[in-house]
Scaffold this motif. Sequence first.
Motif, PDB file in Angstrom:
ATOM      1  N   LYS A  46       0.831  -1.199   0.000  1.00 56.10           N
ATOM      2  CA  LYS A  46       0.000   0.000   0.000  1.00 56.10           C
ATOM      3  C   LYS A  46       0.871   1.256   0.000  1.00 56.10           C
ATOM      4  O   LYS A  46       1.839   1.343   0.735  1.00 56.10           O
ATOM      5  CB  LYS A  46      -0.910   0.000   1.224  1.00 56.10           C
ATOM      6  CG  LYS A  46      -1.921   1.149   1.252  1.00 56.10           C
ATOM      7  CD  LYS A  46      -2.723   1.126   2.546  1.00 56.10           C
ATOM      8  CE  LYS A  46      -3.529  -0.149   2.690  1.00 56.10           C
ATOM      9  NZ  LYS A  46      -4.340  -0.134   3.933  1.00 56.10           N
ATOM     10  N   CYS A 101       1.555   5.037   0.937  1.00 58.69           N
ATOM     11  CA  CYS A 101       1.119   5.836   2.082  1.00 58.69           C
ATOM     12  C   CYS A 101       1.865   7.166   2.122  1.00 58.69           C
ATOM     13  O   CYS A 101       2.911   7.333   1.507  1.00 58.69           O
ATOM     14  CB  CYS A 101       1.360   5.068   3.397  1.00 58.69           C
ATOM     15  SG  CYS A 101       0.497   3.489   3.496  1.00 58.69           S
ATOM     16  N   CYS A 143      -1.050   5.629   7.405  1.00 56.33           N
ATOM     17  CA  CYS A 143      -1.025   5.543   5.935  1.00 56.33           C
ATOM     18  C   CYS A 143      -1.589   6.804   5.292  1.00 56.33           C
ATOM     19  O   CYS A 143      -0.924   7.455   4.498  1.00 56.33           O
ATOM     20  CB  CYS A 143      -1.754   4.306   5.422  1.00 56.33           C
ATOM     21  SG  CYS A 143      -1.468   4.010   3.643  1.00 56.33           S
TER      22      CYS A 143
END
Length: 258
Positions: free
Chosen positions: A248, A250, A256
């Motif tokens: 992911k 971030c 994040c």
Amino acid sequence: MTRTFKSLFWGSCVALAAGCAIGKSESFIFTTDMPSNFTYEAVAQYAPVKGETCTVKKPDVGYNQRWRLEFREKYKPDSEIPIYRTVEGCRLVIYRVELDIYAAYGEDRGDFGSDTAVIVVREQLEEHQKRTFDTAGESAINGQCQWFFRTQGPKRRLSKSLICKKVDAQGMVTKGRPVGAYTLDQLPGKTVKLNIKLADEERPAIGDTWVKVPGGWKRCMGKSFEDQYAFCFGNYKDFSTFRMPDGKQCSIYPGCTE
């Protein structure tokens, strides 16, 4: 995220897990109380007993007994550790147990950190050096581990290292790794327990690379996104994104998104 591990025993008594008997007067139990994504690897180290003149030709097998971990499998925290062993006709006695503490922070095989603790065993120690046992026959070695985070690689993937410190009798985190010292006559039939807590706060692994902001930490941009060191150097306005271990993208750690 939780990852567990498995601990296995091998050495001259490879059938221990299947019931290879060790008398209580010749062994002690080592156990742990750690967060669920932690495990350990223990290596018990032996030397000829006092007065012996024998040697063992294969020290890796003869002098050491190892409890090995395997990733992503549940393990039992208890290990029965012999105090005395006989290898190739040589009577051995334990003098040290090296403990490697492991903790996972992601799903990839390399997503873990580690540090060490130790159990020291001697024939004699000063009273102030010896750990004590409670009425149930248990003695505690207390420690606290803390995560330190950084980014690595061209995508600035977040990784972590683990540092573990001992905790004193007043509950204060002090210098040095978790350690416990015992005499040989203290250990038979007893239990030594390693208690590990995880610090609430994580910290940057390298100074002047992250900036503390409301809600977490932001990564300084540096000269450009390709700048692997990316020190702030007083620029606390230009920040970069980074990738979590799960991929992911971030802009703030640990939340994040801002």
